[in-house]
Design an enzyme around this catalytic site. Structure first.
Site, PDB file in Angstrom:
ATOM      1  CE  LYS A  97      -1.552   3.112   2.951  1.00 25.36           C
ATOM      2  NZ  LYS A  97      -1.544   4.175   1.955  1.00 25.36           N
ATOM      3  N   GLY A 102       7.620   5.612   7.306  1.00 28.32           N
ATOM      4  CA  GLY A 102       6.466   6.758   7.367  1.00 28.32           C
ATOM      5  C   GLY A 102       7.031   7.472   8.877  1.00 28.32           C
ATOM      6  CB  SER A 103       4.812  10.023  10.452  1.00 27.14           C
ATOM      7  OG  SER A 103       3.555   9.400  10.611  1.00 27.14           O
ATOM      8  CD  GLU A 140      14.150   1.748   7.930  1.00 23.15           C
ATOM      9  OE1 GLU A 140      14.668   2.692   8.498  1.00 23.15           O
ATOM     10  OE2 GLU A 140      14.774   0.558   8.171  1.00 23.15           O
ATOM     11  CG  LEU A 141       9.241   5.034  12.519  1.00 23.27           C
ATOM     12  CD1 LEU A 141       8.853   4.809  14.290  1.00 23.27           C
ATOM     13  CD2 LEU A 141       8.107   4.709  11.607  1.00 23.27           C
ATOM     14  CB  CYS A 143      13.621  10.205   6.828  1.00 18.17           C
ATOM     15  SG  CYS A 143      14.529   9.204   5.595  1.00 18.17           S
ATOM     16  CD  GLU A 156      10.386  13.654  10.283  1.00 20.32           C
ATOM     17  OE1 GLU A 156       9.442  13.221  10.791  1.00 20.32           O
ATOM     18  OE2 GLU A 156      11.143  13.337   9.469  1.00 20.32           O
TER      19      GLU A 156
HETATM   20  P1  NAD Z   1       2.795   8.896   6.881  1.00 16.69           P
HETATM   21  O1  NAD Z   1       3.236   8.010   8.407  1.00 16.69           O
HETATM   22  O2  NAD Z   1       1.717   9.919   6.944  1.00 16.69           O
HETATM   23  O3  NAD Z   1       2.354   7.782   5.904  1.00 16.69           O
HETATM   24  C1  NAD Z   1       3.005   6.828   5.508  1.00 16.69           C
HETATM   25  C2  NAD Z   1       2.262   5.670   5.105  1.00 16.69           C
HETATM   26  O4  NAD Z   1       1.405   5.194   6.144  1.00 16.69           O
HETATM   27  C3  NAD Z   1       1.187   6.093   4.164  1.00 16.69           C
HETATM   28  O5  NAD Z   1       0.935   5.086   2.859  1.00 16.69           O
HETATM   29  C4  NAD Z   1      -0.144   6.181   4.750  1.00 16.69           C
HETATM   30  O6  NAD Z   1      -1.378   5.917   3.774  1.00 16.69           O
HETATM   31  C5  NAD Z   1       0.156   5.294   5.713  1.00 16.69           C
HETATM   32  N1  NAD Z   1      -0.693   5.154   6.693  1.00 16.69           N
HETATM   33  C6  NAD Z   1      -1.236   6.429   7.675  1.00 16.69           C
HETATM   34  N2  NAD Z   1      -2.090   6.093   8.611  1.00 16.69           N
HETATM   35  C7  NAD Z   1      -1.811   4.731   8.683  1.00 16.69           C
HETATM   36  C8  NAD Z   1      -2.515   3.737   9.727  1.00 16.69           C
HETATM   37  N3  NAD Z   1      -3.015   4.173  10.857  1.00 16.69           N
HETATM   38  N4  NAD Z   1      -2.250   2.510   9.547  1.00 16.69           N
HETATM   39  C9  NAD Z   1      -1.586   2.125   8.312  1.00 16.69           C
HETATM   40  N5  NAD Z   1      -0.983   2.622   7.506  1.00 16.69           N
HETATM   41  C10 NAD Z   1      -1.206   4.347   7.787  1.00 16.69           C
HETATM   42  O7  NAD Z   1       4.283   9.398   6.446  1.00 16.69           O
HETATM   43  P2  NAD Z   1       4.349  10.412   5.154  1.00 16.69           P
HETATM   44  O8  NAD Z   1       3.920  11.810   5.464  1.00 16.69           O
HETATM   45  O9  NAD Z   1       3.839   9.774   3.806  1.00 16.69           O
HETATM   46  O10 NAD Z   1       5.920  10.511   5.031  1.00 16.69           O
HETATM   47  C11 NAD Z   1       6.787  11.226   6.076  1.00 16.69           C
HETATM   48  C12 NAD Z   1       7.232  10.428   7.191  1.00 16.69           C
HETATM   49  O11 NAD Z   1       7.952   9.366   6.770  1.00 16.69           O
HETATM   50  C13 NAD Z   1       8.386  11.389   7.869  1.00 16.69           C
HETATM   51  O12 NAD Z   1       8.176  11.053   9.160  1.00 16.69           O
HETATM   52  C14 NAD Z   1       9.530  10.812   7.569  1.00 16.69           C
HETATM   53  O13 NAD Z   1      10.766  10.984   8.298  1.00 16.69           O
HETATM   54  C15 NAD Z   1       9.180   9.403   7.426  1.00 16.69           C
HETATM   55  N6  NAD Z   1      10.283   8.591   6.205  1.00 16.69           N
HETATM   56  C16 NAD Z   1      11.129   7.697   7.096  1.00 16.69           C
HETATM   57  C17 NAD Z   1      12.232   7.060   6.361  1.00 16.69           C
HETATM   58  C18 NAD Z   1      13.254   6.189   6.815  1.00 16.69           C
HETATM   59  O14 NAD Z   1      13.550   5.501   6.011  1.00 16.69           O
HETATM   60  N7  NAD Z   1      13.218   6.176   7.729  1.00 16.69           N
HETATM   61  C19 NAD Z   1      12.218   7.418   4.888  1.00 16.69           C
HETATM   62  C20 NAD Z   1      11.158   8.343   4.326  1.00 16.69           C
HETATM   63  C21 NAD Z   1      10.291   8.910   5.111  1.00 16.69           C
END
Ligand code: NAD
Length: 458
Positions: free
Chosen positions: A157, A210-211, A230-231, A264, A358
């Site tokens: 997804k 993601g976050s 990976e946050l 990130c 962040e």
């Molecule tokens: P996000 O957490 O909002 O979303 C990431 C993914 O999670 C999306 O596909 C979203 O639809 C999904 N998601 C959201 N809520 C969910 C839930 N309750 N259950 C399951 N899935 C859910 O992040 P974003 O805004 O797309 O990306 C930014 C974040 O990602 C930043 O915090 C950044 O640091 C982090 N990031 C980390 C890395 C790493 O490798 N450490 C790399 C890139 C981005």
């Protein structure tokens, strides 16, 4: 769901949002496909991954154009992302052929005489992969390539902001010969489609980028599944007086503002020694104000739009809040819709949001320090622990940092942003759990199976 060009607002395409039944069908298909894909020989899996890498290269411009429009990433960085995704798949094609175990000297135990032991790695089964918007191709590649190399099947997804790039990646894999069912793409919002996937009983593993709040939520609902997270990070870099300022300045500018700071590892806290602070800051501001902000499709563009109006609203609000609390804005901060001009702050305090959370925006804070130990303490004073950087020619200082800073990766004579796709990559504490970087992701996506022969048969 429609996907828009983040600069022009034009609709680029649309995808169908998955229903709960679709998720159940997708995971069931992945489980069925695993029975054959899990038995497919390594050389065949490797060949498909290599073919996918070649095809990514052949479609470089098409993919970069889509990333540029869908994620708002400047053209030159979109091209880099495609090249990196190609390399990620190439590494996976190689890695597929060297997934192995080792023997265990059983007779080291008083109970082990007359026994021969070894272990090897088996694929976990179905991997549920969830990815963010900011590297819509290469972070998808970091889930798919190692999962497929290890013999797993995947339900992916991608981020709702960038569904089309993931769809094009899936098309490339299909054309490269990936059998039906081995990869299923499901599109939709995180709190619905994402959570249905995480809580589905079939996946054995959830791999999420993601976050931190979403990562925490996933951890709490995943149940007995293996989870890799990976946050985020509020990345810092120290510049010592012996640094090569000529090289460090442009590198720090790119590290703070590439992809509008939506990386990130983006440089958010820049610690400058007082001996070089004035000269460094002058050069840094000169380079920052010279960045071209605007249409990411323009080959000269450095900084494209942010991903959404809400993201730009938040960046602006945090910047204004810092200024209201006593910080000084040295450059940038202009706002036009999703465009946000690279902003440089100083006189910030560690408790301001732009410092301790962040930012994920083109915001950087310059902090001047006197004492290296103090700078190290400030650098490490964070709930996050992904990567950090230190510019110094002094090996003792470099090793002091290596020992003290609790991060997944420390870059000496570079900023926090450096990453190559085969190195172990991931964070500590609020930055996540587990590691990626193809070989390390393979380890996280396989189980160890121990085998013990009783040769004495007693
Ligand atoms: P996000 O957490 O909002 O979303 C990431 C993914 O999670 C999306 O596909 C979203 O639809 C999904 N998601 C959201 N809520 C969910 C839930 N309750 N259950 C399951 N899935 C859910 O992040 P974003 O805004 O797309 O990306 C930014 C974040 O990602 C930043 O915090 C950044 O640091 C982090 N990031 C980390 C890395 C790493 O490798 N450490 C790399 C890139 C981005």
């Amino acid at each position: 769901m429609i996907s828009i060009d983040k600069f022009s607002g034009e609709t680029i395409g649309s995808v169908r949002e998955a229903t709960r039944e679709d998720i159940a069908r997708a995971t069931a298909a992945a489980r069925a496909a695993f029975t054959t894909w899990g038995e497919t020989p390594a050389w065949k899996r490797s060949a498909i991954l290599r073919e996918a890498a070649e095809r990514l290269g052949a479609r470089r411009n098409e993919l970069a154009t889509l990333i540029c429009r869908e994620a708002g990433k400047a053209w030159k960085y979109s091209l880099v992302e495609v090249d990196r995704a190609k390399e990620t798949f190439t590494f996976a094609a190689e890695e597929a052929k060297r997934i192995h175990g080792e023997t265990v000297p059983m007779d080291a135990s008083t109970t082990g005489e007359g026994r021969l032991g070894f272990y090897f790695r088996t694929p976990v089964g179905v991997v549920a992969a969830i990815t963010p918007f900011n590297f819509p191709l290469n972070l998808v590649a970091h889930k798919l390539a190692p999962a497929l190399a290890a013999g797993n099947t995947v339900v992916l997804k991608p981020a709702e902001e960038t569904p089309l790039t993931a769809a094009l990646m899936a098309e490339v894999l299909e054309e490269a010969g990936l059998p039906a069912g081995v990869l299923t793409l499901v599109q939709g919002e995180g709190p619905t489609v994402g959570e249905w996937l995480v809580t589905d009983p079939i996946p054995a593993k959830v791999s999420f980028t993601g976050s931190p709040p979403v990562g925490t939520r996933i951890m709490s609902i995943a149940g007995l599944k293996r989870v890799t997270l990976e946050l985020g990070n509020n990345s810092g870099t120290i510049v010592e007086p012996d640094a090569d300022v000529e090289k460090a300045v442009p590198r720090c500018v790119v590290s703070a503002f590439a992809n509008s700071g939506q990386v990130c590892l983006s440089l958010q806290r820049l610690y400058l020694h007082e001996a070089i602070a004035e000269d460094f800051t002058r050069r840094f501001l000169e380079a920052t104000t010279g960045l071209k902000v605007g249409n990411p499709l323009d080959p000269d563009c450095d900084v494209g739009p942010m991903i959404s109006d809400e993201a730009a609203d938040r960046a602006e609000a945090w910047m204004k809040e810092a200024v209201a609390e006593g910080a000084r804005l040295l450059a940038g901060g202009r706002r036009e819709g999703r465009l946000f001009w690279p902003a440089v702050l100083t006189d910030t305090r560690p408790d301001m949001k732009v410092m301790c959370r962040e930012a994920f925006a083109p915001l950087v804070s310059i902090v001047v320090y006197r004492d290296f130990e103090e700078a190290l303490r400030l650098l490490g004073d964070s709930p996050y622990g992904l990567q950090a950087g230190i510019y110094t020619q002094d090996i003792r200082k470099a090793f002091a940092a290596v020992k003290k800073v609790d991060v997944g990766g420390l870059m000496i004579n570079d900023t926090s942003i450096y990453r190559a796709d085969h190195m172990p990559y991931g964070g500590n504490r609020m930055s996540g759990i587990g590691r990626e970087g193809v070989r390390f992701a393979v380890e996280e996506m396989t189980n160890l199976r121990m085998v013990c022969f009783n040769l004495g048969q007693g």
